[in-house]
Every structure is written in C-alpha cells, then in structure tokens.
Write a protein that holds these residues in place. Structure first.
Motif, PDB file in Angstrom:
ATOM      1  N   LYS A 127      21.054  51.943  66.346  1.00 43.98           N
ATOM      2  CA  LYS A 127      20.985  50.499  66.615  1.00 43.98           C
ATOM      3  C   LYS A 127      21.250  49.696  65.338  1.00 43.98           C
ATOM      4  N   ILE A 128      20.662  50.155  64.239  1.00 46.90           N
ATOM      5  CA  ILE A 128      20.822  49.439  62.967  1.00 46.90           C
ATOM      6  C   ILE A 128      22.277  49.476  62.507  1.00 46.90           C
ATOM      7  N   LEU A 129      22.897  50.638  62.603  1.00 48.95           N
ATOM      8  CA  LEU A 129      24.279  50.759  62.126  1.00 48.95           C
ATOM      9  C   LEU A 129      25.262  50.065  63.061  1.00 48.95           C
ATOM     10  N   ASP A 134      22.304  47.107  58.341  1.00 47.68           N
ATOM     11  CA  ASP A 134      21.687  48.055  57.398  1.00 47.68           C
ATOM     12  C   ASP A 134      21.662  47.556  55.953  1.00 47.68           C
ATOM     13  N   ASP A 135      22.669  46.793  55.550  1.00 45.51           N
ATOM     14  CA  ASP A 135      22.745  46.390  54.141  1.00 45.51           C
ATOM     15  C   ASP A 135      21.655  45.401  53.712  1.00 45.51           C
ATOM     16  N   TYR A 136      20.988  44.773  54.683  1.00 41.69           N
ATOM     17  CA  TYR A 136      19.929  43.829  54.330  1.00 41.69           C
ATOM     18  C   TYR A 136      18.645  44.529  53.864  1.00 41.69           C
TER      19      TYR A 136
ATOM     20  N   LYS B  76      19.875  58.497  59.260  1.00 41.49           N
ATOM     21  CA  LYS B  76      20.942  57.500  59.132  1.00 41.49           C
ATOM     22  C   LYS B  76      22.315  58.174  59.158  1.00 41.49           C
ATOM     23  N   TRP B  77      22.450  59.279  58.457  1.00 39.61           N
ATOM     24  CA  TRP B  77      23.746  59.981  58.429  1.00 39.61           C
ATOM     25  C   TRP B  77      24.059  60.602  59.788  1.00 39.61           C
TER      26      TRP B  77
END
Lengths: 240, 240
Positions: A127-129, A134-136, B76-77
């Motif tokens: 969901k995040i990606l 994600d960069d935040y 994450k990966w």
C-alpha cells in the motif's frame, strides 16, 4: 517539543475500508458474472462473515466461500473473485485527502515521520509503495515484525527508540481509539484521534484519552505547530 | 472427421513466457529501485535459479531470493517485487497473435473447443478470464484437477469423454513436444505442434510424432478444414 509524528496506515494515510468494501463487492459481482449461481446479497453477506471469522489476510476467502455456499470447488469462480478483488484494489488504492500536503508541511517543519501499523508486512508495504508515500517516512514499523499488535507498548516504545526520543517528543495520529489513541497515551505520547472511516462515529471510553481530535488530516499540522510554539513546550503531557 | 480441437494454454493461446520474463525483470528492477543492494544481473540470475528449483508457483520467491542473497528479510523489498511482478502481469497479459480469429473460424466450422493445460487451476483460469477467451470453450481441463500432468493419458482421455468422442475425432494444438504432441499422439489424437515461444527451436525425438507443424496459429484452421474435407475423413490416423 514534538520532534516526530507517527501515523497509522489503514484509514489514516490510506483509504482502506472503502477500498476493501468495493473490492469485495466487485469480487462477488465478477464471480456471479462468471456463473456463480448465488444471489449477490447472500454471497456478499457470507463473504463478510467469513472474513470476520478468518481475518482479512486469510488466503482462501473465495475457496471457503464456495464451501459455505454448498457449491462444488470451481477454480473459474475463484479466479473471477481474485480478478474482481485485485482489479479494484489496484484501481482504487489511494491516500486519504490531504495526506501529501500534511506530510510535506510536517517535513518542512523539520519533523521526523513514521508509520506504525498492524497487518501483514508485505501487504502494508504494498500500500505504501503503490501510493508512493514511502519517501516521507524515516521509519515504517509494522507490529507483526515485532510480534505484537497495537496497542501493545512494545511497538510504540520501539518507535521512540528508533528516533531516540522521549514519549513527550512524539505524537501519534490514527483512526482507532484503542489501537492508536490508547496505545500512544499509555506510553506517554501525544495522541491525535483522526475521526475518519468506519470508526469515525464511535464515542468510546478511550475517547477521553485523545489529546486532540481532527476530522481533516491537515489540521494535524496546526496542532503540532501550536504545541511546538507554546511556552515551555518541553513539558510532560499530564497523565489522564 | 475432426469434431473438437483442444488447445494448450501457456505459449499457445496466451503469451506466457515473454510475460513471465518481463514480470520477473520488472520485479527485480522495482526491488532495486526501493533499495535492494544487489546488482540486477546477480539478483535476476538468482531468481531464475530459485524458480527453476522451487517451481514457478512457489509462493515465496521474493522472500527466498533475499535469503539466497544473504540479505535480511525486508518486507519493503518483497512488496516492491510483488508490485513489479503483478503490474507487469496485468499490463502485458495477452493472447498470442491470431488466437481470437482462429477460435472464431473453428467455431464457425461447428467444432467444439477445449483447453488442456497444466498449472495451478486458479492461476490458469485467471489468464483465461483476464484475456476474455472463456466463451470460446466448452471445456477447460486443468490437469491438477485430475491429479496428473500432461502427457498423462488420463487428461487426454478425460477430454475425449467430456465431448463423447473417439481419439481420431479430436486434435490437440500445443507448443510442447512432450506434453502436448506426444501426449495427444499416444492416445490417438491428431497432434499439431505450434512452433512458438521458448521451445520453438527445439528439434526433439518427439517431433516425429507431430502430424502437423504450424508457426502461425491461424494455419490450424486450414489444417482442420483440410482433414475434414478429405475423402474418408473418418479414417484412423495411422500410428507412427
């Protein structure tokens, strides 16, 4: 002085409940479209019951749905369900209104940001990606990786450790009164209740623990700004 | 007289090999984009080895890839790999050139059509439904449901039973010399080798068993038309 803000993921940063409801409805509709001989209302109700009993990450929702409906195993129907579900999930996955502006303002104010969420780690990262937020975040903590669920102290304490902060230097924003608000308060963090999604209208006992309540996520920025501009902003938050 | 044509699915009706290759490459690229600290070539090679050892339906490719690369488990990966893989799968999933025209011509000629495929039943049905070719087929036989794999006699015999046909009344079209061509011939069905995909350039012993070889799927229509217009078209196909 608030130095870090931790956000819950589902129905705080990402519109998950609406998504899940649409995805499940489209799954059933696609199964019926491909021959499932059951009324929509009956099948949908059975699916909700099943998810309630087995959890939303159970990997055999559609197989078990057929069993519960006394139907033979038909991989075509299962595939139709999977397609309806995944197409919706990918098409409708989006951040809650104001998320990017809120995160950007907080970064501009020099705050560290984190996510504290329950759920399957790979699915939460998906969901995040997929929403590209994600960069935040300097840290994403998924309770499964710690072996606990919110509101367990350990997940919140680990969040503080990662940023080397005292409890009063961190705030938690979330839609759940027990998991997020109570969880944050019991370790001494500032708790901001985001009145949003399916729990927006609950008025539970835990409510008394929320330091702030917002209906618009962007209001978090002013709350943090206010806390950090107060005289003696390093004061301990009093226990309730 | 040919009354039914059975098609293999992967790399006969649907462009699976190219799709899988692209999906795997995009999975690795997306993992690297999100921080996987490994050279593309090394990670891709390791993934191919892993798939070779554990099979393409193994549900933990990306978890195991991290282990094989001596990296810590990082959801994450894994999520980045899953996203790269699935996005490609959905964007590139398509039928082989000429499939719809071929199926339509055969239906116009009054033939019954079926699919005979190995693989996970739900995943195979996903491909059929997502490409929208399901309406062309009276039967979809997935060997898993019968407990065997091609070229086991049982799956071909079951196909004949379903349409109540003798072996010489059915043809099989597929890209695999062992699974499809040998499998069809040993029960007495007409075998058409579709020289396509990763096996297109193989010249195995099984080649001698193919009754016909085509490089363009649409040529199947003329072959069937020819067989059915021949004098004494009810003759047994001679054993090789």
């Amino acid at each position: 002085m608030i130095r870090a803000v931790f956000f819950d993921l589902d129905d705080t940063l990402i519109d998950t409940s609406k998504l899940a409801e649409n995805a499940r409805k489209n799954a059933i509709e696609n199964m019926i479209r491909h021959g499932l001989p059951v009324d929509f209302g009956i099948a949908y109700h059975e699916l909700l019951e099943l998810i309630n009993e087995y959890g939303s990450n159970f990997p055999h929702h559609f197989d078990y749905l057929l069993r519960r409906l006394d139907l033979p195993y038909e991989p075509k129907w299962v595939a139709a369900g999977v397609i309806g579900y995944h197409n919706t999930k990918i098409a409708y996955l989006k951040t809650v209104k104001g998320v990017r502006r809120t995160l950007l303002r907080l970064k501009e104010m020099g705050l560290q940001l984190g996510v504290i969420t329950d759920g399957d780690p790979v699915k939460q990262w998906e969901k995040i990606l997929r929403t590209g937020i994600d960069d935040y975040f300097e840290a994403v903590l998924i309770s499964d990786s710690v072996g606990v669920k919110k509101p367990h102290r350990k997940i919140f304490e680990k969040a503080l450790e990662m940023f080397d902060l005292k409890p009063h230097e961190a705030a938690v924003v979330g839609d759940r009164l027990y998991s997020d608000v109570y969880g944050a308060k019991r370790v001494g963090m500032t708790a901001i209740w985001f009145k949003y999604g399916k729990y927006a209208n609950r008025e539970l006992d835990y409510l008394e623990y929320a330091d702030f309540t917002v209906r618009d996520l962007e209001d978090v920025v002013e709350i943090i700004r206010g806390l950090n501009s107060e005289e003696g902003s390093d004061k301990e938050v009093p226990a309730h």
